[in-house]
Design a protein around this motif. Structure first.
Motif, PDB file in Angstrom:
ATOM      1  N   UNK A   1      -1.567   5.286  12.326  1.00  8.50           N
ATOM      2  CA  UNK A   1      -2.746   5.429  11.482  1.00  8.50           C
ATOM      3  C   UNK A   1      -2.798   6.811  10.839  1.00  8.50           C
ATOM      4  N   UNK A   2      -2.407   7.818  11.599  1.00  6.92           N
ATOM      5  CA  UNK A   2      -2.354   9.167  11.037  1.00  6.92           C
ATOM      6  C   UNK A   2      -1.344   9.245   9.893  1.00  6.92           C
ATOM      7  N   UNK A   3      -0.209   8.570  10.046  1.00  4.79           N
ATOM      8  CA  UNK A   3       0.792   8.590   8.983  1.00  4.79           C
ATOM      9  C   UNK A   3       0.289   7.842   7.755  1.00  4.79           C
ATOM     10  N   UNK A   4      -0.438   6.750   7.961  1.00  5.63           N
ATOM     11  CA  UNK A   4      -1.020   6.023   6.831  1.00  5.63           C
ATOM     12  C   UNK A   4      -1.920   6.948   6.012  1.00  5.63           C
TER      13      UNK A   4
ATOM     14  N   UNK B   1       3.209  -0.487  -9.482  1.00  5.86           N
ATOM     15  CA  UNK B   1       3.938  -1.473  -8.679  1.00  5.86           C
ATOM     16  C   UNK B   1       3.659  -1.311  -7.193  1.00  5.86           C
ATOM     17  N   UNK B   2       3.692  -0.076  -6.705  1.00  2.00           N
ATOM     18  CA  UNK B   2       3.510   0.151  -5.272  1.00  2.00           C
ATOM     19  C   UNK B   2       2.074  -0.125  -4.846  1.00  2.00           C
ATOM     20  N   UNK B   3       1.106   0.128  -5.731  1.00  4.05           N
ATOM     21  CA  UNK B   3      -0.291  -0.160  -5.393  1.00  4.05           C
ATOM     22  C   UNK B   3      -0.492  -1.650  -5.122  1.00  4.05           C
TER      23      UNK B   3
ATOM     24  N   UNK C   1       5.046  -1.262   6.404  1.00  2.00           N
ATOM     25  CA  UNK C   1       5.067  -1.443   4.953  1.00  2.00           C
ATOM     26  C   UNK C   1       4.009  -0.564   4.289  1.00  2.00           C
ATOM     27  N   UNK C   2       2.839  -0.488   4.905  1.00  2.00           N
ATOM     28  CA  UNK C   2       1.766   0.322   4.333  1.00  2.00           C
ATOM     29  C   UNK C   2       2.137   1.807   4.331  1.00  2.00           C
ATOM     30  N   UNK C   3       2.760   2.287   5.392  1.00  2.65           N
ATOM     31  CA  UNK C   3       3.190   3.688   5.440  1.00  2.65           C
ATOM     32  C   UNK C   3       4.226   3.965   4.351  1.00  2.65           C
ATOM     33  N   UNK C   4       5.187   3.045   4.194  1.00  5.67           N
ATOM     34  CA  UNK C   4       6.202   3.221   3.147  1.00  5.67           C
ATOM     35  C   UNK C   4       5.561   3.234   1.758  1.00  5.67           C
TER      36      UNK C   4
END
Length: 524
Positions: free
Chosen positions: A60-63, A100-102, A113-116
């Protein structure tokens, strides 16, 4: 077009912007607004993301943080790359990637996937600030028009920060968590459609190739430093954060030596020999640091101390954003009459007053005072950011506008990271120190650990305890949190007053803007 030096009109004056440039500014401002929104809106979606994707605390911190890490690390690189391959080209690339990424992030099915996606959004976001600012300096050569354009640019960021929580709150009340990512899509598509038509291309025709090793060193330095500062703010001094800061410092030395030895440096360090560039950069950094004296705590104060919903908090904080917007638009109209030293020094002094007002907040009836203090701070900081940004980029040669813009934004990121690490660490230390003696008896060790972690965790634990005990825990936590707010606001307020004196002393010889033009004249 590749203007390395200004092209004068037949009467010997700099060309004035016409309708195309002002339409282009509108498009750039919208891109900046979305960029700012994306940095704030995700925080409202964290509870829904936790419930849906079940991330670990580290994930979660990375997100939350990876976006800022990538932006901070790539600002200088993207600014320099824009100087070399074209500022419009790099901006449109970033807009396409952001779009695109949004969409992918909005429908992510796993935390990984969300972190990437957040990392890729950070890469795309890093193209926005330096490209938009350097384009503005090339599009608006007339000094008065340029001041107005920079004011609009600064106002777009403050507006994005203000409306992000409002729009995010509305979406999250009616749709899924991923809907907050789709806010950016229509604006970025508009930029992709209109950008090639209304934005001119600028680059340095004599620039050499980008040095990949220098770019990697720059990115690694910024990520290590920002990571270390944020880790200290969250967990206090420890081996990991100290090693990160030491590694960042070592990489910075290697990067600096490589730039000094290179015949075609990625970042021309001679910019730092310019007194105006250097002084304005330092003031801008400390201004951002000071801003965290209230940005960092006001939202939590409204939600966790006064018990307001995220949407209500966003609405209450809107006047602060409006104050910043008004201040940033009034500044260009005052600049022809008042020296920058007085505008910057006066703005910082006013900010100091607003921050000192926050030292009087209470747990029961501080709504009006918090609102007034945040508006005062916004009005004070608006001229500081607008004028110092213009001085930083305007003091650099036109062909290095992208690099100077990247340095300006990187300085702001560092100022923000310093604000989080120093002010956040002080606040956490006071909060935990007070609770060590004020928590009521009868709590389990796990509950004590959770309550002393954050005010949000304390509110959750208190809601699960019996009535009187829960009220006592929440009351102690709110009192401890407010004590931390009072101290950090005082530190930031004093810092603001000190840097106001520095601005008056070191910028007193910078003359007023003198163009003889009327502000707001946008005619062709």
């Amino acid at each position: 077009m590749d203007p390395v030096s200004p092209v004068l009109t037949p009467d010997g004056t700099l060309p004035r912007a016409g309708r195309t440039e002002w339409v282009g500014l509108t498009v750039l401002a919208l891109a900046c607004l979305v960029y700012a929104m994306d940095m704030t809106v995700l925080h409202l979606a964290v509870p829904m993301i936790s419930a849906e994707l079940h991330p670990s605390s580290a994930q979660l911190l990375w997100v939350i943080d990876i976006y800022g890490f990538m932006v901070a690390g790539l600002l200088i690189t993207m600014g320099t790359l824009g100087d070399r391959i074209g500022r419009r080209r790099i901006l449109l690339f970033g807009a396409a990637l952001f779009t695109m990424v949004s969409v992918v992030a909005a429908f992510a099915t796993s935390t990984e996937v969300l972190i990437a996606c957040r990392a890729l959004l950070g890469i795309a976001g890093a193209t926005v600030a330096p490209s938009t600012l350097s384009l503005i300096f090339n599009m608006f050569r007339d000094a008065r028009q340029r001041s107005i354009a920079v004011g609009v640019w600064v106002g777009a960021y403050s507006t994005g920060g203000a409306v992000g929580p409002i729009f995010g709150g509305v979406l999250l009340e009616h749709f899924w968590w991923g809907s907050v990512f789709l806010l950016a899509v229509p604006v970025m598509v508009l930029l992709l459609v209109l950008g090639p038509r209304v934005l001119p291309e600028f680059r340095d025709p004599e620039a050499g190739r980008l040095d990949p090793l220098s770019a990697a060193l720059c990115v690694a330095t910024m990520i290590a430093v920002v990571f270390g500062m944020k880790a200290i703010a969250q967990d206090g001094l420890g081996l990991g954060p100290v090693l990160a800061l030491a590694g960042g410092a070592l990489l910075a030395v290697v990067f600096t030596r490589r730039q000094l030895r290179s015949s075609d440096p990625m970042l021309d360090l001679r910019l730092f020999r310019l007194p105006t560039f250097r002084t304005a950069l330092v003031i801008n950094m400390i201004g951002v640091f000071v801003a965290f004296g209230y940005f960092l705590f006001v939202a939590q104060y409204f939600q966790l101390v006064l018990g307001m919903s995220p949407l209500a908090t966003g609405l209450v904080m809107a006047p602060s954003g409006l104050g910043f917007l008004i201040g940033s638009q009034l500044t260009p109209r005052v600049m022809p009459l008042v020296r920058p030293a007085y505008l910057i020094g006066g703005g910082l002094a006013l900010t100091g007053v607003g921050l000192l007002m926050m030292t009087q907040l209470s747990a029961s009836d501080g709504y009006g005072l918090a609102l007034a203090a945040s508006v005062v701070c916004s009005l004070g900081l608006a001229p500081v950011f607008g004028i110092t940004t213009e001085m930083i980029v305007g003091s650099a040669p036109p062909e290095q506008a992208g690099a100077a813009s990247g340095v300006s934004e990187t300085g702001a990121e560092l100022g923000g990271a310093l604000g989080i690490s120093i002010l956040g660490s002080v606040s956490i230390a006071i909060y935990r120190g007070d609770l060590a003696t004020t928590l009521p008896a009868g709590l389990s060790d796990d509950d004590v650990h959770s309550v002393r972690d954050t005010l949000g965790a304390a509110a959750r634990v208190a809601s699960e305890l019996p009535g009187d005990l829960g009220d006592a825990v929440l009351g102690a936590a709110r009192t401890a949190y407010l004590h931390g707010v009072h101290i950090t606001a005082a530190i930031a307020g004093i810092a603001s007053l000190v840097i106001a004196v520095v601005a008056l002393r070191h910028l007193w010889n910078v003359p007023v803007l003198d163009t003889g033009e009327q502000a707001g004249d946008h005619d062709d």
